[in-house]
Design a protein around this motif. Structure first.
Motif, PDB file in Angstrom:
ATOM      1  N   GLN A  73       0.853  -1.193   0.000  1.00 30.16           N
ATOM      2  CA  GLN A  73       0.000   0.000   0.000  1.00 30.16           C
ATOM      3  C   GLN A  73       0.888   1.240   0.000  1.00 30.16           C
ATOM      4  O   GLN A  73       1.797   1.361   0.812  1.00 30.16           O
ATOM      5  CB  GLN A  73      -0.900   0.008   1.226  1.00 30.16           C
ATOM      6  N   VAL A  74       0.617   2.130  -0.926  1.00 29.30           N
ATOM      7  CA  VAL A  74       1.413   3.343  -1.054  1.00 29.30           C
ATOM      8  C   VAL A  74       0.782   4.451  -0.217  1.00 29.30           C
ATOM      9  O   VAL A  74      -0.428   4.665  -0.251  1.00 29.30           O
ATOM     10  CB  VAL A  74       1.495   3.792  -2.520  1.00 29.30           C
ATOM     11  N   GLN A  75       1.627   5.144   0.522  1.00 31.77           N
ATOM     12  CA  GLN A  75       1.175   6.285   1.308  1.00 31.77           C
ATOM     13  C   GLN A  75       2.054   7.489   1.025  1.00 31.77           C
ATOM     14  O   GLN A  75       3.281   7.354   0.938  1.00 31.77           O
ATOM     15  CB  GLN A  75       1.234   5.984   2.804  1.00 31.77           C
ATOM     16  N   LEU A  76       1.425   8.636   0.891  1.00 32.39           N
ATOM     17  CA  LEU A  76       2.132   9.909   0.827  1.00 32.39           C
ATOM     18  C   LEU A  76       1.802  10.669   2.103  1.00 32.39           C
ATOM     19  O   LEU A  76       0.619  10.807   2.459  1.00 32.39           O
ATOM     20  CB  LEU A  76       1.699  10.730  -0.384  1.00 32.39           C
ATOM     21  N   VAL A  77       2.832  11.136   2.772  1.00 29.02           N
ATOM     22  CA  VAL A  77       2.637  11.815   4.048  1.00 29.02           C
ATOM     23  C   VAL A  77       3.279  13.194   3.979  1.00 29.02           C
ATOM     24  O   VAL A  77       4.510  13.313   3.853  1.00 29.02           O
ATOM     25  CB  VAL A  77       3.240  11.011   5.209  1.00 29.02           C
ATOM     26  N   GLU A  78       2.441  14.222   4.059  1.00 24.03           N
ATOM     27  CA  GLU A  78       2.934  15.590   4.052  1.00 24.03           C
ATOM     28  C   GLU A  78       3.269  16.037   5.478  1.00 24.03           C
ATOM     29  O   GLU A  78       2.629  15.600   6.441  1.00 24.03           O
ATOM     30  CB  GLU A  78       1.904  16.563   3.481  1.00 24.03           C
ATOM     31  N   SER A 112      -3.571   9.479 -14.529  1.00 24.01           N
ATOM     32  CA  SER A 112      -4.265  10.147 -13.433  1.00 24.01           C
ATOM     33  C   SER A 112      -3.304  10.335 -12.267  1.00 24.01           C
ATOM     34  O   SER A 112      -2.182   9.834 -12.285  1.00 24.01           O
ATOM     35  CB  SER A 112      -5.460   9.297 -12.977  1.00 24.01           C
ATOM     36  N   TYR A 113      -3.790  11.070 -11.263  1.00 21.30           N
ATOM     37  CA  TYR A 113      -3.039  11.190 -10.016  1.00 21.30           C
ATOM     38  C   TYR A 113      -3.359   9.938  -9.193  1.00 21.30           C
ATOM     39  O   TYR A 113      -4.471   9.771  -8.710  1.00 21.30           O
ATOM     40  CB  TYR A 113      -3.425  12.466  -9.276  1.00 21.30           C
ATOM     41  N   GLU A 114      -2.377   9.068  -9.097  1.00 23.60           N
ATOM     42  CA  GLU A 114      -2.628   7.762  -8.516  1.00 23.60           C
ATOM     43  C   GLU A 114      -2.623   7.773  -6.990  1.00 23.60           C
ATOM     44  O   GLU A 114      -3.336   6.987  -6.367  1.00 23.60           O
ATOM     45  CB  GLU A 114      -1.582   6.766  -9.021  1.00 23.60           C
ATOM     46  N   TYR A 115      -1.798   8.606  -6.420  1.00 21.46           N
ATOM     47  CA  TYR A 115      -1.646   8.613  -4.975  1.00 21.46           C
ATOM     48  C   TYR A 115      -1.732  10.043  -4.459  1.00 21.46           C
ATOM     49  O   TYR A 115      -1.167  10.959  -5.064  1.00 21.46           O
ATOM     50  CB  TYR A 115      -0.304   8.007  -4.567  1.00 21.46           C
ATOM     51  N   LEU A 123       7.655  22.434   3.097  1.00 17.87           N
ATOM     52  CA  LEU A 123       6.810  21.257   3.182  1.00 17.87           C
ATOM     53  C   LEU A 123       7.554  20.048   2.630  1.00 17.87           C
ATOM     54  O   LEU A 123       8.340  20.161   1.690  1.00 17.87           O
ATOM     55  CB  LEU A 123       5.519  21.466   2.375  1.00 17.87           C
ATOM     56  N   SER A 124       7.269  18.911   3.221  1.00 21.35           N
ATOM     57  CA  SER A 124       7.827  17.645   2.751  1.00 21.35           C
ATOM     58  C   SER A 124       6.691  16.688   2.430  1.00 21.35           C
ATOM     59  O   SER A 124       5.638  16.726   3.059  1.00 21.35           O
ATOM     60  CB  SER A 124       8.723  17.018   3.822  1.00 21.35           C
ATOM     61  N   CYS A 125       6.938  15.846   1.476  1.00 20.67           N
ATOM     62  CA  CYS A 125       5.993  14.790   1.113  1.00 20.67           C
ATOM     63  C   CYS A 125       6.801  13.510   0.984  1.00 20.67           C
ATOM     64  O   CYS A 125       7.545  13.334   0.006  1.00 20.67           O
ATOM     65  CB  CYS A 125       5.294  15.133  -0.191  1.00 20.67           C
ATOM     66  N   ALA A 126       6.673  12.646   1.959  1.00 24.23           N
ATOM     67  CA  ALA A 126       7.415  11.399   1.973  1.00 24.23           C
ATOM     68  C   ALA A 126       6.531  10.264   1.474  1.00 24.23           C
ATOM     69  O   ALA A 126       5.365  10.162   1.862  1.00 24.23           O
ATOM     70  CB  ALA A 126       7.912  11.098   3.378  1.00 24.23           C
ATOM     71  N   ALA A 127       7.089   9.430   0.625  1.00 25.15           N
ATOM     72  CA  ALA A 127       6.348   8.303   0.071  1.00 25.15           C
ATOM     73  C   ALA A 127       6.789   7.010   0.735  1.00 25.15           C
ATOM     74  O   ALA A 127       7.987   6.789   0.953  1.00 25.15           O
ATOM     75  CB  ALA A 127       6.569   8.221  -1.432  1.00 25.15           C
ATOM     76  N   PHE A 128       5.817   6.184   1.038  1.00 25.85           N
ATOM     77  CA  PHE A 128       6.067   4.885   1.651  1.00 25.85           C
ATOM     78  C   PHE A 128       5.344   3.809   0.847  1.00 25.85           C
ATOM     79  O   PHE A 128       4.242   4.024   0.359  1.00 25.85           O
ATOM     80  CB  PHE A 128       5.563   4.867   3.097  1.00 25.85           C
ATOM     81  N   GLY A 129       5.982   2.683   0.696  1.00 25.42           N
ATOM     82  CA  GLY A 129       5.334   1.548   0.042  1.00 25.42           C
ATOM     83  C   GLY A 129       5.862   1.242  -1.339  1.00 25.42           C
ATOM     84  O   GLY A 129       5.703   0.115  -1.811  1.00 25.42           O
ATOM     85  N   ARG A 130       6.411   2.238  -2.011  1.00 18.25           N
ATOM     86  CA  ARG A 130       7.071   2.018  -3.289  1.00 18.25           C
ATOM     87  C   ARG A 130       7.850   3.272  -3.644  1.00 18.25           C
ATOM     88  O   ARG A 130       7.556   4.368  -3.157  1.00 18.25           O
ATOM     89  CB  ARG A 130       6.078   1.678  -4.402  1.00 18.25           C
ATOM     90  N   THR A 131       8.819   3.081  -4.506  1.00 21.46           N
ATOM     91  CA  THR A 131       9.563   4.231  -4.964  1.00 21.46           C
ATOM     92  C   THR A 131       8.758   5.005  -5.988  1.00 21.46           C
ATOM     93  O   THR A 131       8.061   4.413  -6.821  1.00 21.46           O
ATOM     94  CB  THR A 131      10.922   3.799  -5.555  1.00 21.46           C
ATOM     95  N   LEU A 132       8.841   6.315  -5.928  1.00 21.86           N
ATOM     96  CA  LEU A 132       8.075   7.155  -6.852  1.00 21.86           C
ATOM     97  C   LEU A 132       8.986   7.957  -7.775  1.00 21.86           C
ATOM     98  O   LEU A 132       8.578   8.985  -8.324  1.00 21.86           O
ATOM     99  CB  LEU A 132       7.154   8.096  -6.070  1.00 21.86           C
ATOM    100  N   SER A 133      10.194   7.474  -7.962  1.00 22.19           N
ATOM    101  CA  SER A 133      11.151   8.232  -8.766  1.00 22.19           C
ATOM    102  C   SER A 133      10.703   8.377 -10.223  1.00 22.19           C
ATOM    103  O   SER A 133      11.134   9.304 -10.910  1.00 22.19           O
ATOM    104  CB  SER A 133      12.532   7.588  -8.706  1.00 22.19           C
ATOM    105  N   ASP A 134       9.862   7.485 -10.695  1.00 17.63           N
ATOM    106  CA  ASP A 134       9.384   7.555 -12.080  1.00 17.63           C
ATOM    107  C   ASP A 134       8.132   8.407 -12.242  1.00 17.63           C
ATOM    108  O   ASP A 134       7.669   8.620 -13.365  1.00 17.63           O
ATOM    109  CB  ASP A 134       9.086   6.151 -12.613  1.00 17.63           C
ATOM    110  N   TYR A 135       7.608   8.896 -11.143  1.00 13.86           N
ATOM    111  CA  TYR A 135       6.376   9.670 -11.179  1.00 13.86           C
ATOM    112  C   TYR A 135       6.664  11.165 -11.197  1.00 13.86           C
ATOM    113  O   TYR A 135       7.596  11.632 -10.541  1.00 13.86           O
ATOM    114  CB  TYR A 135       5.520   9.380  -9.948  1.00 13.86           C
TER     115      TYR A 135
END
Length: 116
Positions: free
Chosen positions: A1-6, A102-105, A20-32
């Motif tokens: 499960q992917v989570q973005l936490v601001e 679309s905006y997936e997460y 502001l920070s937005c940390a992603a958990f659950g998968r890498t988002l480097s391609d997004y």
């Protein structure tokens, strides 16, 4: 499960700065492409800044020259440096990861309040 936490929101006086920070958990988002939105009271959510996987950036006119979006793929985190804040920047700020169609997460948002 992917989570973005601001994080990083808060109360600041006009002319001040926040990051502001937005940390992603659950998968890498480097391609997004990663995007910051904001929703001001009584208004629709608006796109204010975006950074692609190649680090190309886009800014909405009202924040251009004051806000800077960046990303650290090693930390799976996107940042929004906000300088010279104005009362009209008061809003809930959201980050989102854009897939092909679309905006997936989406994150849940962080509140920024700028006092005059």
């Amino acid at each position: 499960q992917v989570q973005l936490v601001e994080s990083g929101g808060g109360l600041v006086s006009a002319g001040g700065s926040l990051r502001l920070s937005c940390a992603a958990f659950g998968r890498t988002l480097s391609d997004y492409a990663m995007t910051w939105f904001r929703q001001r009271p009584g208004q629709q959510r608006e796109l204010i800044a975006q950074i692609t996987s190649r680090h190309d950036t886009y800014y909405e006119d009202s924040v251009k020259g004051r806000f800077t979006i960046s990303r650290d793929n090693a930390k799976n985190t996107v940042y929004l440096q906000m300088n010279n804040l104005k009362p009209e920047d008061t809003a809930t700020y959201y980050c989102a990861a854009q897939g092909d169609f679309s905006y997936e997460y989406w994150g849940r948002g962080t509140q920024v309040t700028v006092s005059s």
